[in-house]
Design a protein around this motif. Structure first.
Motif, PDB file in Angstrom:
ATOM      1  N   VAL A  19      43.501  37.605  44.055  1.00 42.04           N
ATOM      2  CA  VAL A  19      43.057  38.200  44.551  1.00 42.04           C
ATOM      3  C   VAL A  19      41.755  38.471  43.903  1.00 42.04           C
ATOM      4  O   VAL A  19      41.157  38.345  43.149  1.00 42.04           O
ATOM      5  CB  VAL A  19      43.476  39.948  44.932  1.00 42.04           C
ATOM      6  CG1 VAL A  19      45.475  39.513  45.366  1.00 42.04           C
ATOM      7  CG2 VAL A  19      44.231  40.646  43.318  1.00 42.04           C
ATOM      8  N   THR A  20      40.443  38.743  45.238  1.00 44.54           N
ATOM      9  CA  THR A  20      39.220  39.681  44.522  1.00 44.54           C
ATOM     10  C   THR A  20      39.159  40.660  45.089  1.00 44.54           C
ATOM     11  O   THR A  20      39.466  41.063  46.355  1.00 44.54           O
ATOM     12  CB  THR A  20      38.248  38.562  45.920  1.00 44.54           C
ATOM     13  OG1 THR A  20      38.933  36.831  45.650  1.00 44.54           O
ATOM     14  CG2 THR A  20      37.230  38.157  45.189  1.00 44.54           C
ATOM     15  N   LEU A  21      38.316  40.771  44.300  1.00 39.10           N
ATOM     16  CA  LEU A  21      37.300  42.652  44.316  1.00 39.10           C
ATOM     17  C   LEU A  21      35.675  41.962  44.238  1.00 39.10           C
ATOM     18  O   LEU A  21      35.245  41.400  44.117  1.00 39.10           O
ATOM     19  CB  LEU A  21      37.797  43.191  43.445  1.00 39.10           C
ATOM     20  CG  LEU A  21      39.481  43.174  42.838  1.00 39.10           C
ATOM     21  CD1 LEU A  21      39.316  44.122  41.242  1.00 39.10           C
ATOM     22  CD2 LEU A  21      40.407  44.025  43.510  1.00 39.10           C
ATOM     23  N   GLU A  62      40.385  35.557  30.280  1.00 40.30           N
ATOM     24  CA  GLU A  62      41.563  34.567  30.715  1.00 40.30           C
ATOM     25  C   GLU A  62      42.156  35.558  32.204  1.00 40.30           C
ATOM     26  O   GLU A  62      42.566  36.258  31.630  1.00 40.30           O
ATOM     27  CB  GLU A  62      42.356  34.005  29.544  1.00 40.30           C
ATOM     28  CG  GLU A  62      43.484  33.719  29.346  1.00 40.30           C
ATOM     29  CD  GLU A  62      44.496  33.320  28.299  1.00 40.30           C
ATOM     30  OE1 GLU A  62      43.982  33.432  27.462  1.00 40.30           O
ATOM     31  OE2 GLU A  62      45.145  32.348  28.482  1.00 40.30           O
ATOM     32  N   GLY A  63      42.048  34.208  32.591  1.00 44.80           N
ATOM     33  CA  GLY A  63      42.947  34.771  33.608  1.00 44.80           C
ATOM     34  C   GLY A  63      42.042  35.662  35.229  1.00 44.80           C
ATOM     35  O   GLY A  63      42.623  35.722  36.118  1.00 44.80           O
ATOM     36  N   TYR A  64      40.941  35.212  34.828  1.00 43.27           N
ATOM     37  CA  TYR A  64      39.769  36.186  35.959  1.00 43.27           C
ATOM     38  C   TYR A  64      38.767  34.978  36.236  1.00 43.27           C
ATOM     39  O   TYR A  64      38.489  34.147  35.483  1.00 43.27           O
ATOM     40  CB  TYR A  64      38.995  37.241  35.182  1.00 43.27           C
ATOM     41  CG  TYR A  64      40.253  38.754  34.802  1.00 43.27           C
ATOM     42  CD1 TYR A  64      40.789  37.995  33.972  1.00 43.27           C
ATOM     43  CD2 TYR A  64      40.523  39.161  35.460  1.00 43.27           C
ATOM     44  CE1 TYR A  64      41.370  39.885  33.542  1.00 43.27           C
ATOM     45  CE2 TYR A  64      41.599  40.674  35.476  1.00 43.27           C
ATOM     46  CZ  TYR A  64      41.797  40.943  34.299  1.00 43.27           C
ATOM     47  OH  TYR A  64      42.448  41.621  34.325  1.00 43.27           O
ATOM     48  N   THR A  79      43.009  35.721  38.997  1.00 44.68           N
ATOM     49  CA  THR A  79      44.495  34.769  39.194  1.00 44.68           C
ATOM     50  C   THR A  79      45.100  34.703  39.151  1.00 44.68           C
ATOM     51  O   THR A  79      45.816  35.912  38.368  1.00 44.68           O
ATOM     52  CB  THR A  79      43.511  33.421  38.536  1.00 44.68           C
ATOM     53  OG1 THR A  79      44.099  33.389  37.162  1.00 44.68           O
ATOM     54  CG2 THR A  79      42.124  33.084  38.799  1.00 44.68           C
ATOM     55  N   SER A  80      45.819  33.988  38.995  1.00 45.11           N
ATOM     56  CA  SER A  80      47.430  33.907  38.552  1.00 45.11           C
ATOM     57  C   SER A  80      48.243  34.130  37.745  1.00 45.11           C
ATOM     58  O   SER A  80      48.850  33.989  36.337  1.00 45.11           O
ATOM     59  CB  SER A  80      48.833  33.112  39.963  1.00 45.11           C
ATOM     60  OG  SER A  80      48.173  31.831  39.736  1.00 45.11           O
ATOM     61  N   PRO A  85      47.743  41.761  35.562  1.00 46.99           N
ATOM     62  CA  PRO A  85      46.738  42.568  36.444  1.00 46.99           C
ATOM     63  C   PRO A  85      47.041  43.515  36.260  1.00 46.99           C
ATOM     64  O   PRO A  85      46.038  44.366  36.317  1.00 46.99           O
ATOM     65  CB  PRO A  85      47.075  41.429  37.582  1.00 46.99           C
ATOM     66  CG  PRO A  85      48.161  41.213  37.675  1.00 46.99           C
ATOM     67  CD  PRO A  85      48.887  41.162  36.089  1.00 46.99           C
ATOM     68  N   THR A  86      48.484  44.589  36.291  1.00 53.58           N
ATOM     69  CA  THR A  86      48.059  45.913  36.912  1.00 53.58           C
ATOM     70  C   THR A  86      47.072  46.436  36.289  1.00 53.58           C
ATOM     71  O   THR A  86      47.254  47.135  34.857  1.00 53.58           O
ATOM     72  CB  THR A  86      49.624  46.719  37.098  1.00 53.58           C
ATOM     73  OG1 THR A  86      49.896  45.637  37.778  1.00 53.58           O
ATOM     74  CG2 THR A  86      49.338  47.614  37.303  1.00 53.58           C
TER      75      THR A  86
END
Lengths: 114, 115
Positions: A19-21, A62-64, A79-80, A85-86
């Protein structure tokens, strides 16, 4: 009206999705930042960018991923690979050094994994 | 590396009483210091900042803070709080000599004003 606009305010992500913010500023600020906020942990720096087409990892990158193709825009992709990520995500931008290095924030985006 | 400590996670105080929220930072190098307030479900709003000059800084909503270099502290004070001051307060520091302009935040202090 000048400011920092984050969208969406609320976003839900399924497991395995990226998802993208969005973060847009019309303050003509050079530097932009992404922070993650979790209860009791304050703000943690994910990525920051001091100029267009350049960005650096923060403490929890990491993960972004990010991009900075325009001065006004600094989108963050979750990213997955980001396993937890919450959180509440805050975008910020900085006034130039001559004006005191003050950082200003957008209204934030809530991301929830469902 | 620079760090910021906000010793009190929660501070309850009665309306019209004075309050002090404590903030200490780790490094004694030249720094910029900030206090921000966050209301529920919103971003952070700048309350005040110390860049240089007078060690007593006045901000919005009647808040003030004092920079103490020898104690590496930047405590936030208000002589008389209102119900509307109930919020979370964050102290932040930026190294003045750092070329990266990174900002380190404390973990926040939740101020609850009681009627």
């Amino acid at each position: 009206d000048g400011g920092i606009t984050q969208s969406p305010k609320y976003l839900f992500r399924k497991e395995g999705q990226n998802v993208t913010l969005s973060c847009e500023q019309n303050l003509n600020h050079d530097a932009m930042y992404w922070y993650r906020q979790d209860p009791g942990q304050g703000l943690r720096l994910i990525y920051y960018s001091q100029i267009v087409n350049d960005f650096q990892k923060g403490d929890i990158a990491e993960g972004y991923s990010v991009s900075r193709e325009k001065k006004e825009s600094f989108p963050l992709t979750v990213t997955s690979a980001q396993k937890n990520p919450t959180a509440f995500y805050l975008c910020a931008s900085r006034v130039t050094a001559s004006s005191g290095n003050t950082i200003y924030f957008g209204e934030g985006s809530w991301l929830t994994v469902v | 590396a620079q760090s910021v400590t906000q010793l009190d996670s929660q501070v309850p105080v009665f309306e019209e009483a004075p309050v002090e929220l404590r903030c200490n930072y780790s490094s004694s190098v030249s720094v910029y210091l900030f206090w921000y307030v966050q209301y529920p479900n919103q971003g952070l709003q700048l309350l005040l900042k110390y860049l240089s000059g007078s060690t007593l800084v006045k901000g919005i909503n009647g808040f003030e803070a004092e920079f103490n270099k020898s104690q590496t502290s930047f405590h936030l004070r208000k002589p008389s709080v209102h119900i509307s001051d109930t919020a979370e307060y964050f102290c932040a520091v930026s190294d003045r000599d750092s070329g990266t302009y990174k900002y380190i935040f404390g973990t926040g202090t939740r101020l609850k004003v009681l009627a």
